[in-house]
Design a protein around this motif. Structure first.
Motif, short mmCIF file in Angstrom:
data_model
loop_
_atom_site.label_atom_id
_atom_site.label_comp_id
_atom_site.label_asym_id
_atom_site.label_seq_id
_atom_site.Cartn_x
_atom_site.Cartn_y
_atom_site.Cartn_z
N PHE A 482 0.80 -1.22 0.00
CA PHE A 482 0.00 0.00 0.00
C PHE A 482 0.84 1.27 0.00
O PHE A 482 0.43 2.29 -0.55
CB PHE A 482 -0.94 0.00 1.21
N ALA A 483 2.01 1.26 0.59
CA ALA A 483 2.75 2.50 0.80
C ALA A 483 4.21 2.34 0.41
O ALA A 483 5.03 1.86 1.19
CB ALA A 483 2.64 2.95 2.25
N THR A 484 4.53 2.73 -0.80
CA THR A 484 5.91 2.83 -1.27
C THR A 484 6.07 4.23 -1.84
O THR A 484 5.26 4.67 -2.65
CB THR A 484 6.21 1.78 -2.35
N GLY A 485 7.11 4.95 -1.41
CA GLY A 485 7.24 6.32 -1.89
C GLY A 485 8.52 6.99 -1.44
O GLY A 485 9.50 6.34 -1.07
N THR A 486 8.54 8.31 -1.45
CA THR A 486 9.65 9.18 -1.07
C THR A 486 10.95 8.79 -1.77
O THR A 486 11.97 8.57 -1.12
CB THR A 486 9.86 9.18 0.46
N ILE A 496 18.54 5.13 -6.30
CA ILE A 496 17.40 5.82 -5.71
C ILE A 496 17.08 5.16 -4.37
O ILE A 496 16.89 3.94 -4.30
CB ILE A 496 16.16 5.77 -6.62
N ALA A 497 17.05 5.96 -3.32
CA ALA A 497 16.59 5.48 -2.01
C ALA A 497 15.10 5.77 -1.89
O ALA A 497 14.61 6.76 -2.42
CB ALA A 497 17.36 6.16 -0.89
N PHE A 498 14.37 4.91 -1.21
CA PHE A 498 12.94 5.12 -1.01
C PHE A 498 12.49 4.37 0.23
O PHE A 498 13.25 3.56 0.80
CB PHE A 498 12.14 4.66 -2.24
N ASP A 499 11.26 4.62 0.69
CA ASP A 499 10.72 3.86 1.81
C ASP A 499 9.54 3.03 1.34
O ASP A 499 8.85 3.38 0.38
CB ASP A 499 10.33 4.75 2.99
N SER A 500 9.32 1.90 2.01
CA SER A 500 8.22 1.00 1.64
C SER A 500 7.82 0.17 2.83
O SER A 500 8.67 -0.23 3.64
CB SER A 500 8.65 0.09 0.48
N SER A 528 10.86 3.38 9.71
CA SER A 528 12.01 4.08 9.15
C SER A 528 11.58 4.62 7.80
O SER A 528 11.22 3.84 6.90
CB SER A 528 13.21 3.13 8.99
N ALA A 529 11.60 5.95 7.63
CA ALA A 529 10.98 6.53 6.44
C ALA A 529 11.65 7.84 6.05
O ALA A 529 12.50 8.37 6.76
CB ALA A 529 9.49 6.76 6.70
N VAL A 530 11.26 8.35 4.90
CA VAL A 530 11.66 9.66 4.36
C VAL A 530 13.19 9.76 4.23
O VAL A 530 13.84 10.54 4.93
CB VAL A 530 11.12 10.82 5.21
N PRO A 531 13.79 9.00 3.31
CA PRO A 531 15.25 9.03 3.18
C PRO A 531 15.74 10.27 2.42
O PRO A 531 15.01 10.90 1.66
CB PRO A 531 15.53 7.77 2.37
N SER A 532 17.01 10.62 2.64
CA SER A 532 17.71 11.62 1.84
C SER A 532 19.20 11.29 1.90
O SER A 532 19.67 10.72 2.89
CB SER A 532 17.44 13.03 2.34
N TRP A 533 19.95 11.67 0.86
CA TRP A 533 21.36 11.30 0.75
C TRP A 533 22.27 12.39 1.31
O TRP A 533 21.96 13.58 1.23
CB TRP A 533 21.73 11.07 -0.70
N SER A 534 23.42 11.97 1.83
CA SER A 534 24.46 12.93 2.17
C SER A 534 25.10 13.43 0.88
O SER A 534 25.00 12.80 -0.18
CB SER A 534 25.52 12.28 3.07
#
Length: 697
Positions: A482-486, A496-500, A528-534
């Protein structure tokens, strides 16, 4: 595919259902003369309104489609079409024969295009007819009665959380009309009358619930800025409102949040006992003095939607690891013993009891899409209640068992592009990424050539990529939950990093931008959600409640042990909450998700140090960092406004208005690497209606 036209249409969800229930579509053979008569018969039978005349199963439909394919290949369809012409009308018969002959000479050979055409129609029929078959047929098969489903509302605007009066003759619900400045509580007779508005105070009102004697309606009132909420009651006939108590409820809770105790002396809610309480509880709040009594304290991070059974012996409630990873439980009111009824790790968007207290009806994403289900209160398998309904949630039943109602919701969000902070030639926003369903969570690749985004255009939410001009969309993941995104690009534009919610709770994954198997970076039953890269690509930042409260963490992009960065400690006044972040090599920018600083943007040195507040509250997923500028969407103004805050000079400038559409729910935000464009989500279509189900016994 057979005609190029939809069989049933309408301006709203309610209008479409009315068309399905009460009108007959134009015959396919009239819209496309190449459609065989046998295919027309199959279409008619698939959407027949009389259950006894419809296909009894999908297998029966498949058999007819396979027979049509066989007969088409052998040429029988053309001969059979000609033979069905009336012998008493020689002119029409001759015309039919000439038409068949013409079709045989102009259509591709049976072993090429025509077979592909029939196979294509068969596939579309199997896809398009199954929801209709489920709607008309599964609903009948799940009980011994033929349900009657009709729209209770069809007016524009957002409706939510319907609730039947004790005598089953009225429905209370929340409605934000097109010209209203907020949600209000309305009451309407079933089968007659116009809505009666009950509330008119500041803020947004929702979650109405009737007192057992039908004299009062309770509801929740939320401040416009989301900073506070309270419980109120008012007369069911309208009049003055009385505040019962403050609410400290989780803002991400979904479903009806207020119910009454059987004796009518208390409100039953899921809330914290005090602002300082770190755990949600099932509470009784006294109507007389607002005092709180704890019935149950959650042993999981998420708790919501408590409701007494009609016999008063049980309380059904929702509990789980997070907003999108929930289970259904019951609590015995005499022993306080709990029983878990599901193990789905799904989003449960509302529940209600059947009048005999034997079953619970609930909205759940347990099958990957939102649907209505019925579960025995004593435990057992869940069975689908209705099929073919778009986003059904917030069910409610009448105490006589004759009716139940729910919300059916449709919205289409797309990606719109507007001039960004570096452009010198302002202009209008244009639609860039679109489909008939939802697009969200946009992210430009650092090389500026592609855009990653989330979409449910193929069914479940998945990660997609397209060119920077919106062309050539390609599905990247197939996780079917149901929930894959960001999605967030690596600095070299290769990953690409993402949460699911692959296992119910959210985790961080990485996938090659060219496709492949996702690699999981986080483990455990936490969110664990909403990833971003250094900036150097060695770390991935994310928000997690693995320390019992949401904090900022980072994990090596190659895999390894997560490292905690913030230590708010669950303080509801200064806590972090559900945070999104960006890093520019020197500073880490993040947005706080709860407390008095909810929505504010802060920054801290990458190497550690004190955090500094930069920007006043902005909505989640509505901001980005470009060089030393924070670009964000201010949705509190009407129309919404694009803003750019220069971190060095502390100056704020306007980038222009942004029309975010019918519903102020932001669906993603991104700035192109060169700063020429801002990409944001707009709700191009939105409507919700209350659907009424009769003959429900």
């Amino acid at each position: 595919m057979a005609t190029g036209f939809l069989p049933f249409t309408g301006d709203t969800t309610g209008g479409i259902f009315d068309s399905i229930l009460h009108t007959d579509p134009t015959e396919a053979t009239r819209l496309n003369t190449a459609v065989p008569a046998e295919l027309q018969r199959i279409l008619d039978k698939a959407i027949e309104k009389d259950r006894d005349l419809r296909y009894n199963s999908a297998a029966e439909l498949r058999t007819d489609l396979k027979r049509l394919k066989r007969d088409t290949s052998s040429g029988k369809v053309s001969r059979r079409t000609a033979e069905t012409a009336s012998a008493s009308d020689s002119a029409r018969a001759a015309a039919a024969q000439n038409s068949a002959a013409s079709a045989e000479t102009t259509l591709p050979s049976p072993k090429s295009g025509w077979i592909r055409y029939v196979l294509g129609v068969a596939v579309v029929l199997a896809i398009a007819a199954v929801p209709a078959w489920l709607y008309f047929s599964r609903s009948g098969s799940s009980t011994e009665h033929n349900f009657s489903v009709t729209p209770f509302t069809s007016s524009p605007g957002y409706k939510a959380t319907p609730a039947f009066s004790p005598d089953g003759k009225e429905l209370a619900y929340s409605w934000k009309a097109e010209k209203d400045d907020g949600q209000r509580i309305y009451v309407q007779l079933v089968g007659a009358g116009t809505p009666l508005r009950l509330t008119s105070g500041p803020g947004d009102d929702d979650c109405p619930a009737w007192s057992p004697d039908g004299r009062f309606v309770s509801f929740m009132r939320h401040a416009k800025d989301g900073s506070s909420a309270s419980y109120f009651i008012t007369s069911a006939l309208g009049g003055s409102e009385r505040k019962i108590a403050d609410a400290y409820v989780d803002p991400y809770t979904v479903g009806s949040l207020v119910h009454w105790s059987p004796d009518g002396q208390h409100l039953l809610v899921t809330d914290r006992a005090s602002p300082q309480d770190t755990h949600a509880n099932i509470l009784l709040i006294s109507i007389e003095n607002g005092q709180r009594q704890i019935l149950f304290t959650a042993n999981a991070p998420y708790l919501a939607t408590a409701a007494y059974s009609p016999d008063g012996k049980y309380i059904a409630f929702v509990q789980g690891a997070g907003f999108l990873a929930q289970e259904l439980f019951t609590l015995r009111t005499d022993t306080r013993e709990t029983t878990q009824l599901t193990s789905d790790k799904a989003l449960l968007a509302g529940l209600t009891w059947t009048p005999d207290s034997k079953f619970i009806l609930l909205s759940s994403t347990r099958s990957g899409m939102t649907g209505l289900w019925r579960i025995p209160a004593a435990g057992g398998a869940a069975t689908p209640l209705l099929g073919g309904i778009e986003n059904p949630h917030a069910p409610t039943t009448s105490l006589d068992g004759a009716r139940f109602a729910f919300i059916s919701e449709h919205f289409n969000t797309n990606g719109w592009r507007a001039p960004g902070p570096a452009t010198k030639s302002p202009g209008p926003a244009t639609k860039l990424i679109a489909s008939s369903r939802g697009q969200y969570d946009f992210s430009y690749s650092p090389d500026g050539t592609r855009i990653a985004f989330g979409s449910n255009r193929s069914g479940p939410n998945e990660i997609w990529i397209c060119n920077s001009d919106g062309s050539n969309p390609v599905q990247l993941t197939s996780l079917a939950n149901f929930a894959t995104g960001t999605p967030r690009w690596s600095p070299d534009s290769k990953q690409i990093a993402f949460d699911s919610r692959f296992e119910g709770h959210s985790d961080i994954f990485v996938i090659p931008a060219e496709g492949g198997k996702p690699r999981r970076l986080t483990e455990g039953p936490c969110e664990s959600a909403v990833p971003s890269w250094s900036h150097d690509g060695k770390w991935i930042y994310f928000a997690s409640d693995r320390s019992n409260s949401f904090e900022l963490w980072k994990v090596p992009s190659a895999g390894g042990t997560p490292v905690q960065l913030t230590h708010f400690g669950g303080n509801t006044d200064t806590g972090g909450g559900f945070m999104d972040s960006f890093e520019d090599g020197t500073f880490l920018y993040y947005r706080r998700g709860i407390g008095t600083d909810v929505g504010t943007i802060w920054r801290m040195p990458v190497q550690g140090g004190e955090s500094v507040r930069l920007v006043e509250p902005v909505p989640f997923a509505s901001w980005a960092v470009f060089q030393h500028t924070i670009v964000y969407l201010n949705s509190s103004s009407k129309p919404a406004e694009l803003k750019a805050f220069d971190v060095d000079s502390r100056k704020l400038r306007d980038l222009g208005a942004a029309d975010i559409g019918h519903r102020e729910v932001l669906q993603g935000f991104a700035v192109s690497p060169d700063g020429q464009w801002v990409l944001y989500g707009r709700a191009d279509e939105y409507d919700s209606d209350i659907m009424l189900v009769s003959n429900f016994h």
